[in-house]
Design an enzyme around this catalytic site. Structure first.
Site, PDB file in Angstrom:
ATOM      1  N   ASN A 336       0.827  -1.213   0.000  1.00 59.82           N
ATOM      2  CA  ASN A 336       0.000   0.000   0.000  1.00 59.82           C
ATOM      3  C   ASN A 336       0.860   1.261   0.000  1.00 59.82           C
ATOM      4  O   ASN A 336       0.577   2.226  -0.731  1.00 59.82           O
ATOM      5  CB  ASN A 336      -0.921   0.006   1.226  1.00 59.82           C
ATOM      6  CG  ASN A 336      -2.172  -0.830   1.017  1.00 59.82           C
ATOM      7  OD1 ASN A 336      -2.623  -1.001  -0.109  1.00 59.82           O
ATOM      8  ND2 ASN A 336      -2.726  -1.343   2.094  1.00 59.82           N
ATOM      9  N   ASP A 345      -5.859  -2.955  -3.142  1.00 58.41           N
ATOM     10  CA  ASP A 345      -7.198  -3.536  -3.329  1.00 58.41           C
ATOM     11  C   ASP A 345      -7.185  -4.604  -4.420  1.00 58.41           C
ATOM     12  O   ASP A 345      -7.859  -5.634  -4.313  1.00 58.41           O
ATOM     13  CB  ASP A 345      -8.201  -2.444  -3.691  1.00 58.41           C
ATOM     14  CG  ASP A 345      -8.530  -1.537  -2.512  1.00 58.41           C
ATOM     15  OD1 ASP A 345      -8.151  -1.885  -1.366  1.00 58.41           O
ATOM     16  OD2 ASP A 345      -9.165  -0.487  -2.740  1.00 58.41           O
ATOM     17  N   GLU A 371      -6.207  -7.254   5.488  1.00 58.21           N
ATOM     18  CA  GLU A 371      -5.590  -8.250   4.613  1.00 58.21           C
ATOM     19  C   GLU A 371      -5.687  -9.664   5.171  1.00 58.21           C
ATOM     20  O   GLU A 371      -4.976 -10.567   4.740  1.00 58.21           O
ATOM     21  CB  GLU A 371      -4.115  -7.892   4.364  1.00 58.21           C
ATOM     22  CG  GLU A 371      -3.219  -8.003   5.579  1.00 58.21           C
ATOM     23  CD  GLU A 371      -3.141  -6.734   6.409  1.00 58.21           C
ATOM     24  OE1 GLU A 371      -2.117  -6.542   7.078  1.00 58.21           O
ATOM     25  OE2 GLU A 371      -4.104  -5.936   6.379  1.00 58.21           O
TER      26      GLU A 371
END
Length: 465
Positions: A336, A345, A371
């Protein structure tokens, strides 16, 4: 756990004979001496099938069967009437009351076991969908299923003899059913694969072996495997019937065909098909309402917790095991931070897809949050959990994640497993043990799986390949 069979007979000797025959095949046998006792036992401890004597004092078998089938909680339980009566009118009366089949005394052992095994298999297939629909009802998303009203259906008749086909079509059409006729297996299969039928009737007069192959072919095809199949046989051959039931044939009828028997057997199959269809529709509707994770399309935490609670209760009552795998993406924060949340995503979506295609149809995969994912493995042992873990580790690490607006990314996961091993296990305690094992896997170097509170089993990616 062995399937439960309830035998209902007012003659103790008959109970003992049937109990001995079924116990030899490892069924759990329950008995009841009369109708009221049978209904009480079914309410307390629902069986997988009922073998019901017709002639009993007070409440006869027909009335017991009607009451079983009139209750939405028990209507799906198969009922086989056991009788010494051989008149066709008695058979029709039993089928009209809702019975799934008849066995005539003295009972042939092969016919008994093959019919019991076939009907139990059908019920257990239905039970899985009922279980998930019940979970949805507990969450208030859908209502519990009720009884299915009788109405005409669409029937496919595969019959090469034009005269026989005409008589069958006339008998069924007179009760409002729509009948499509195929004169050979190839055309029959083509029509069946449209999935537009409630029941398929297959004539087996000319070539029984070819008819069996055709029925097996139907059962192996995804589009039509849920459609009931009724085999039309030239004569009652116990070994042939047994083979047909093992191949997935749902019911059979023997020439010369009694129009009334054809009508009630067809009606029973249509009712069963529509009941299964409604369970499936209810389940799918509940998923779209609240059970799916909006990002990945798999089950969400809400459904996972409710379903796990239901399965744990079942495990405790049936002395079964249950395994969960908790999965976490290694160094997901770095993905990320480096590439942005849109790429993160995309990784979550692709991982959900890889997990879904790595498990059995009876297993369940859910996104716990962030996650973290959880896979539920019903009736699984530690050995089963190890096999699934190896498959997942390989499915994730062996192929880079692509189509993420960046170069293909190499992603790995760590897994923690926990298997129910004691009475009183709760959803929280089971997930906590799996979570502790997950942290141990990460501490041991990531990209591996460790089983909680059991024999140490660390499975690195290299060993999984």
């Amino acid at each position: 756990m062995p399937a439960r069979v309830l035998i209902v007979d007012d003659v103790p000797a008959n109970l003992k004979v049937l109990e001995a025959k079924l116990s030899q095949h490892y069924y759990e046998v329950m008995t009841a001496p009369d109708g009221p006792s049978a209904l009480a036992r079914i309410g307390e401890e629902p069986p997988d099938i009922v073998l019901l004597d017709v002639m009993m004092p007070g409440m006869d078998g027909y009335e017991v069967c009607r009451r079983i089938k009139a209750n939405s909680e028990t209507a799906h339980i198969p009922v086989v009437m056991v009788t010494s009566l051989t008149e066709q009118s008695e058979r029709i009366s039993g089928l009209e009351s809702g019975a799934d089949d008849f066995l005539t005394k003295p009972i042939n052992d092969v016919a008994l076991i093959s019919r019991v095994r076939s009907l139990i298999r059908l019920k257990q297939m239905m039970d899985e969908t009922r279980q998930r629909s019940r979970t949805g009802a507990q969450l208030g998303l859908i209502g519990m299923e009720g009884l299915v009203a009788d109405s005409p259906g669409q029937i496919l008749l595969v019959e090469s003899n034009a005269v026989v086909a005409g008589k069958i079509t006339e008998a069924l059409a007179s009760h409002g059913h729509g009948v499509s006729v195929a004169t050979d297996a190839a055309n029959g299969f083509e029509q069946a694969c449209t999935g537009a039928f409630d029941t398929i009737l297959v004539g087996a007069r000319q070539d029984v072996a070819e008819s069996f192959r055709f029925c097996g072919h139907l059962r192996s095809h995804e589009t039509c495997r849920a459609i009931p199949i009724v085999l039309i046989m030239e004569q009652h051959d116990v070994s042939a019937v047994s083979k047909a039931l093992e191949l997935g044939v749902t019911d059979y009828i023997v020439h010369p065909i009694d129009p009334n028997e054809l009508r009630v057997r067809t009606r029973t199959q249509i009712r069963r098909k529509r009941y299964q269809d409604r369970l499936r529709e209810d389940f799918n509707r509940s998923l779209s309402m609240a059970f799916t994770d909006s990002l990945t399309g798999i089950y969400n935490r809400r459904y996972l917790m409710a379903h796990l609670g239901t399965l744990l209760g079942q495990c405790e009552s049936d002395s079964q095991t249950l395994a969960v795998l908790m999965i976490d993406i290694d160094r997901f924060k770095s993905i990320n931070d480096t590439y942005g949340h849109a790429v993160g995503d995309g990784v979550l979506r692709q991982l959900a897809n890889r997990l879904s295609i790595s498990i059995r149809s009876s297993d369940l995969v859910a996104r716990l949050g962030g996650e973290e994912f959880v896979i539920v493995l019903p009736s699984a042992t530690e050995e089963t959990a190890v096999v699934v873990a190896k498959r997942i580790l390989d499915a994730v690490a062996s192929t880079p994640f692509e189509k993420l607006a960046v170069q293909p990314l190499s992603v790995t996961v760590s897994l923690g497993a926990a298997v129910t091993d004691q009475a009183g296990e709760t959803v929280d305690s089971l997930l906590q043990r799996a979570d502790q094992a997950l942290y141990a896997a990460k501490a041991a170097g990531r990209n591996r799986m460790i089983i909680a509170a059991g024999r140490p089993a660390s499975i690195p990616r290299a060993a999984a390949g």
